[in-house]
Design a protein around this motif. Structure first.
Motif, PDB file in Angstrom:
ATOM      1  N   VAL A 132       0.911  -1.439   0.060  1.00  0.00           N
ATOM      2  CA  VAL A 132       0.257   0.021   0.480  1.00  0.00           C
ATOM      3  C   VAL A 132       1.093   0.932  -0.076  1.00  0.00           C
ATOM      4  CG1 VAL A 132      -2.075   1.504   1.400  1.00  0.00           C
ATOM      5  CG2 VAL A 132      -1.948  -1.388   1.479  1.00  0.00           C
ATOM      6  N   GLN A 133       0.699   1.875  -0.952  1.00  0.00           N
ATOM      7  CA  GLN A 133       1.552   3.181  -1.396  1.00  0.00           C
ATOM      8  C   GLN A 133       3.121   2.919  -0.936  1.00  0.00           C
ATOM      9  OE1 GLN A 133       0.034   6.269   0.430  1.00  0.00           O
ATOM     10  NE2 GLN A 133      -2.758   5.681  -0.460  1.00  0.00           N
ATOM     11  N   GLY A 134       3.455   1.823  -1.429  1.00  0.00           N
ATOM     12  CA  GLY A 134       4.713   1.291  -0.951  1.00  0.00           C
ATOM     13  C   GLY A 134       5.643   0.397   0.058  1.00  0.00           C
ATOM     14  N   VAL A 135       4.075   0.763   0.933  1.00  0.00           N
ATOM     15  CA  VAL A 135       4.465   0.236   2.081  1.00  0.00           C
ATOM     16  C   VAL A 135       3.972  -1.127   2.706  1.00  0.00           C
ATOM     17  CG1 VAL A 135       3.607  -0.020   4.858  1.00  0.00           C
ATOM     18  CG2 VAL A 135       4.173   2.270   3.814  1.00  0.00           C
ATOM     19  N   PRO A 136       4.297  -2.296   2.467  1.00  0.00           N
ATOM     20  CA  PRO A 136       4.038  -3.694   2.783  1.00  0.00           C
ATOM     21  C   PRO A 136       3.327  -3.764   3.515  1.00  0.00           C
ATOM     22  CG  PRO A 136       6.242  -3.601   3.619  1.00  0.00           C
ATOM     23  CD  PRO A 136       5.761  -2.528   2.991  1.00  0.00           C
ATOM     24  N   CYS A 137       1.713  -4.541   3.981  1.00  0.00           N
ATOM     25  CA  CYS A 137       1.239  -4.205   4.816  1.00  0.00           C
ATOM     26  C   CYS A 137       0.722  -5.528   4.929  1.00  0.00           C
ATOM     27  CB  CYS A 137      -0.417  -3.381   4.512  1.00  0.00           C
ATOM     28  SG  CYS A 137       0.222  -1.558   4.473  1.00  0.00           S
ATOM     29  N   ARG A 138      -0.205  -5.880   5.692  1.00  0.00           N
ATOM     30  CA  ARG A 138      -0.486  -7.448   6.275  1.00  0.00           C
ATOM     31  C   ARG A 138      -2.340  -7.415   5.957  1.00  0.00           C
ATOM     32  NH1 ARG A 138       0.881 -10.297  11.332  1.00  0.00           N
ATOM     33  NH2 ARG A 138       2.744 -10.718  10.270  1.00  0.00           N
ATOM     34  N   GLY A 139      -2.688  -8.312   4.931  1.00  0.00           N
ATOM     35  CA  GLY A 139      -3.513  -8.946   5.268  1.00  0.00           C
ATOM     36  C   GLY A 139      -4.507  -9.436   6.222  1.00  0.00           C
ATOM     37  N   GLY A 140      -5.621  -9.477   6.485  1.00  0.00           N
ATOM     38  CA  GLY A 140      -5.776 -10.326   7.819  1.00  0.00           C
ATOM     39  C   GLY A 140      -7.234 -10.324   7.835  1.00  0.00           C
ATOM     40  N   GLU A 141      -7.696 -11.598   8.985  1.00  0.00           N
ATOM     41  CA  GLU A 141      -8.653 -11.815   9.891  1.00  0.00           C
ATOM     42  C   GLU A 141      -9.037 -10.496  10.468  1.00  0.00           C
ATOM     43  OE1 GLU A 141     -10.482 -14.398   8.216  1.00  0.00           O
ATOM     44  OE2 GLU A 141      -9.350 -14.751   6.806  1.00  0.00           O
ATOM     45  N   TRP A 142     -10.203 -10.254  10.383  1.00  0.00           N
ATOM     46  CA  TRP A 142     -11.101  -9.680  11.355  1.00  0.00           C
ATOM     47  C   TRP A 142     -11.765 -10.728  12.429  1.00  0.00           C
ATOM     48  CZ3 TRP A 142     -15.750  -9.164  12.806  1.00  0.00           C
ATOM     49  CH2 TRP A 142     -16.933  -8.036  13.529  1.00  0.00           C
ATOM     50  N   GLY A 143     -11.842  -9.998  13.542  1.00  0.00           N
ATOM     51  CA  GLY A 143     -12.410 -10.459  14.997  1.00  0.00           C
ATOM     52  C   GLY A 143     -12.377  -9.836  16.170  1.00  0.00           C
ATOM     53  N   HIS A 164      -1.708   5.902   6.511  1.00  0.00           N
ATOM     54  CA  HIS A 164      -1.626   6.232   8.051  1.00  0.00           C
ATOM     55  C   HIS A 164      -1.389   5.103   8.627  1.00  0.00           C
ATOM     56  CE1 HIS A 164      -1.975   8.441  11.732  1.00  0.00           C
ATOM     57  NE2 HIS A 164      -2.971   7.057  12.189  1.00  0.00           N
ATOM     58  N   ALA A 165      -1.444   4.114   8.939  1.00  0.00           N
ATOM     59  CA  ALA A 165      -0.739   3.050   9.914  1.00  0.00           C
ATOM     60  C   ALA A 165      -1.330   1.928   9.222  1.00  0.00           C
ATOM     61  CB  ALA A 165      -1.598   3.175  11.029  1.00  0.00           C
ATOM     62  N   CYS A 166      -0.588   0.502   9.542  1.00  0.00           N
ATOM     63  CA  CYS A 166      -1.147  -0.895   8.602  1.00  0.00           C
ATOM     64  C   CYS A 166      -0.208  -1.942   9.698  1.00  0.00           C
ATOM     65  CB  CYS A 166      -1.093  -0.929   7.465  1.00  0.00           C
ATOM     66  SG  CYS A 166       0.416  -1.398   6.537  1.00  0.00           S
ATOM     67  N   ARG A 167      -0.096  -3.019   9.672  1.00  0.00           N
ATOM     68  CA  ARG A 167       0.829  -4.147  10.217  1.00  0.00           C
ATOM     69  C   ARG A 167       2.498  -4.076   8.967  1.00  0.00           C
ATOM     70  NH1 ARG A 167       0.830  -5.664  15.002  1.00  0.00           N
ATOM     71  NH2 ARG A 167      -1.115  -5.246  14.996  1.00  0.00           N
ATOM     72  N   LEU A 168       3.224  -4.311   9.959  1.00  0.00           N
ATOM     73  CA  LEU A 168       3.836  -5.329   7.769  1.00  0.00           C
ATOM     74  C   LEU A 168       3.837  -6.508   8.132  1.00  0.00           C
ATOM     75  CD1 LEU A 168       7.019  -2.081   9.373  1.00  0.00           C
ATOM     76  CD2 LEU A 168       5.047  -2.165   7.800  1.00  0.00           C
ATOM     77  N   THR A 169       4.271  -6.642   7.079  1.00  0.00           N
ATOM     78  CA  THR A 169       4.818  -8.806   6.709  1.00  0.00           C
ATOM     79  C   THR A 169       6.078  -8.219   6.560  1.00  0.00           C
ATOM     80  OG1 THR A 169       4.975  -7.384   3.666  1.00  0.00           O
ATOM     81  CG2 THR A 169       2.935  -8.502   5.103  1.00  0.00           C
ATOM     82  N   ARG A 170       6.924  -7.798   6.502  1.00  0.00           N
ATOM     83  CA  ARG A 170       8.171  -7.239   6.152  1.00  0.00           C
ATOM     84  C   ARG A 170       9.272  -5.688   6.964  1.00  0.00           C
ATOM     85  NH1 ARG A 170       7.770  -5.098   1.403  1.00  0.00           N
ATOM     86  NH2 ARG A 170       8.879  -4.396  -0.569  1.00  0.00           N
TER      87      ARG A 170
END
Length: 185
Positions: A132-143, A164-170
């Protein structure tokens, strides 16, 4: 006692199931109807005072904010008629990102894709890892029980559309993989 507990738990687990807005009320639509430009499906719809649409299932594909939302999805509006969030019936493209949809309980119980009142994307759960915009963001389940810890896997955007924010995959810019990164405002 059991009924009260069940209702409280259900309302806690599902924002869209309970009318958290004071004075909001539910109507049963006998047939599909276009309400304030949205093609609502037959069945239940929620309204703010004055018959202003709050939420409904879509009878057909519709534009909602920046998204083309598939029929069967559950939309929720602000009291001024602006987009608030959608719960996608199935995975779908939203603002160029593959967003997670569906739930074993139905679309009104699944992940929330949120919008700013302008219609710009505010947050989304990705289907699989995405850049996402050059940042490796984690996909994921919602719960409810799994995604409220340290920001979870939701990808958030500023009002101007920048990430603004995401969890990184690398590892990225000195932040280790698996950690949540928050970028400048």
């Amino acid at each position: 006692m059991k009924t009260t507990l069940l209702i409280a738990l259900t309302c806690t687990l599902s924002l869209s199931l309970c009318a958290a807005t004071p004075n909001a009320y539910r109507k049963t639509l006998a047939q599909p109807a276009v309400i304030q430009g949205y093609p609502c499906a037959k069945g239940y719809a929620w309204f703010y005072p004055g018959d202003v649409l709050k939420s409904c299932f879509l009878a057909q594909d519709a534009t909602f904010g920046e998204a083309k939302v598939p029929a069967g999805s559950y939309i929720t509006l602000l009291a001024n008629g602006k987009p608030r969030f959608v719960q996608l019936v199935q995975d779908a493209s939203v603002a160029g990102y593959n967003g997670r949809g569906g739930s074993f309980l139905g679309p009104s119980e699944g992940p929330i894709t949120a919008f700013y009142p302008s219609g710009k994307l505010r947050s989304i759960y990705l289907v699989g890892d995405q850049t996402v915009q050059g940042v490796p963001c984690r996909g994921g389940e919602w719960g409810f029980f799994t995604d409220h810890i340290n920001g979870g896997n939701v990808v958030e955007f500023n009002q101007d559309g920048r990430l603004h924010a995401c969890r990184l995959t690398r590892d990225f810019n000195g932040v280790r993989s698996g950690y949540r990164i928050t970028l400048g405002q």
